[in-house]
Enzyme design. Sequence first.
Site, mmCIF file in Angstrom:
data_model
loop_
_atom_site.group_PDB
_atom_site.id
_atom_site.type_symbol
_atom_site.label_atom_id
_atom_site.label_comp_id
_atom_site.label_asym_id
_atom_site.label_seq_id
_atom_site.Cartn_x
_atom_site.Cartn_y
_atom_site.Cartn_z
ATOM 1 C CD1 TRP A 1 27.643 43.527 22.239
ATOM 2 C CD2 TRP A 1 25.699 43.497 21.136
ATOM 3 N NE1 TRP A 1 26.662 43.934 23.108
ATOM 4 C CE2 TRP A 1 25.459 43.930 22.457
ATOM 5 C CE3 TRP A 1 24.616 43.407 20.268
ATOM 6 C CZ2 TRP A 1 24.195 44.265 22.921
ATOM 7 C CZ3 TRP A 1 23.360 43.747 20.718
ATOM 8 C CH2 TRP A 1 23.151 44.171 22.029
ATOM 9 C CG ASP B 1 24.153 46.704 15.857
ATOM 10 O OD1 ASP B 1 23.835 47.824 16.295
ATOM 11 O OD2 ASP B 1 24.506 45.761 16.602
ATOM 12 C CE LYS C 1 27.541 50.869 23.620
ATOM 13 N NZ LYS C 1 28.110 49.878 24.491
HETATM 14 C C1 LIG Z 1 27.435 46.101 18.307
HETATM 15 C C2 LIG Z 1 26.433 46.522 19.313
HETATM 16 N N1 LIG Z 1 25.151 46.566 18.965
HETATM 17 C C3 LIG Z 1 24.196 46.937 19.816
HETATM 18 C C4 LIG Z 1 24.513 47.296 21.104
HETATM 19 C C5 LIG Z 1 23.345 47.685 21.962
HETATM 20 O O1 LIG Z 1 23.552 48.563 22.936
HETATM 21 P P1 LIG Z 1 22.361 49.285 23.714
HETATM 22 O O2 LIG Z 1 21.220 48.350 23.739
HETATM 23 O O3 LIG Z 1 22.922 49.584 25.021
HETATM 24 O O4 LIG Z 1 22.053 50.486 22.898
HETATM 25 C C6 LIG Z 1 25.846 47.250 21.535
HETATM 26 C C7 LIG Z 1 26.232 47.535 22.920
HETATM 27 O O5 LIG Z 1 27.284 47.300 23.412
HETATM 28 C C8 LIG Z 1 26.834 46.866 20.608
HETATM 29 O O6 LIG Z 1 28.124 46.813 20.936
#
Ligand SMILES: Cc1ncc(COP(=O)(O)O)c(C=O)c1O
Length: 411
Positions: A137, A220, A256
């Site tokens: 990411w 993560d 999500k």
């Molecule tokens: C691998 C991964 N980690 C963390 C996030 C963090 O997302 P958010 O801050 O929207 O919860 C995302 C979002 O796309 C992700 O794909």
Amino acid sequence: MSPTSLFSSVEQGPPIEVFAVNKAFLDDTHPAKVNLSVGAYRTEECKPWVLPVVRDAEKRLAADDSLNHEYLPVLGLESFTQAATSMLLGGSECVAVAEGRAFGIQTLSGTGALRVGAEFLHRQLGYQTFYYSNPTWENHGLLFKNSGFTDARTYRYWNAKTRSIDFDGMYEDFENAPDKSVLILHACAHNPTGCDPTKEQWSKLAQLLKSRPSLFIFFDSAYQGFASGDLERDAYAVRYFAQEGFEFMCSQSFAKNFGLYNERIGNLTLVLRNASQVTPVKSQLTLIVRAMYSTPPNHGARIVSLVLNDPTLYEQWKQCIQTMSSRIKQMRLGLRERLEKLNTPGSWNHITEQIGMFSYTGLNPDQVAHIVSQHHVYLLKSGRINMCGLTTGNLDHVANAIHDAVTKVPS
Ligand SMILES: Cc1ncc(COP(=O)(O)O)c(C=O)c1O
């Protein structure tokens, strides 16, 4: 004479690809345009989805006159953090939870959890080096650097030839990592490749990491429920490492799996070896959060807390996850079938073998540029597509676009 601006030395920063692609999609007036870039769920009608269970929870909250808008504690709503930690680690059947040495703090979604955790590791434990998967990411690098880490490194993860995980490369890179490195591991539904280690591979990694106690594991978990459709199965790796006695952190996002993207609701779980360290660690996390944003917001925490703590709503939520994950699986099948029917050169089994929201198609940047400019189908340069942007209505168009690019643009 007008004085020179104090801002005149500021240079233009680079665009953030995913938002730039999204903007290009929005600006495109072609009627058949398709957006496969942003990581958010879409319905069969290509619309954002407010989960019915979230609507129900919101109605209950709106009708509850006892609720107010007082500040939350710095580390968040406790009924939320406890439920989120249990959802990840498995409640009291997890030894670390039962022994009171695992806890969560509310954060600004998964990003906030990573950021608070990274700052803690850097400031309190002196970590400077971090490893993220290649590819990953796109925010991991920036996030850790801005948290004070000075040494960014990648570990091998994707084998472009086999279009699957390069486990041997990953293992070797961890073996050779210098002491005191943080390893960011995707808990499930790896973004962007859609390939996770098998149970045997997790076990091998655990054995290796037991012999390297100064390497710190940072899971993560942004997609619990999206990999298999099952919350328990998707928590396998994290629960396994807890059971094996590791200390670690895990960022959790409810963007999500609850569709609460803009509510910024997340949790940072910490599993420690000694319960006696929980209070001092919490006190230092409190100081980090206090100086960063002081206290977290309420709405998302209340929704998630209500759903996770109410058996009926919880079952309803699990159904919503099933709805989302089975639609994604259908789209995977549909795309693969069409590409195979078209005899598109190459093999396309990886489309159905990969899991979660994304597919790493194997298309190269030139092929991606062709698809965008000739067919108005928007995806990232890496070839990553969000499977949720596909519908039965646009599958043919997307498959034809991929076929056209693969046959016309050299790979
Ligand atoms: C691998 C991964 N980690 C963390 C996030 C963090 O997302 P958010 O801050 O929207 O919860 C995302 C979002 O796309 C992700 O794909």
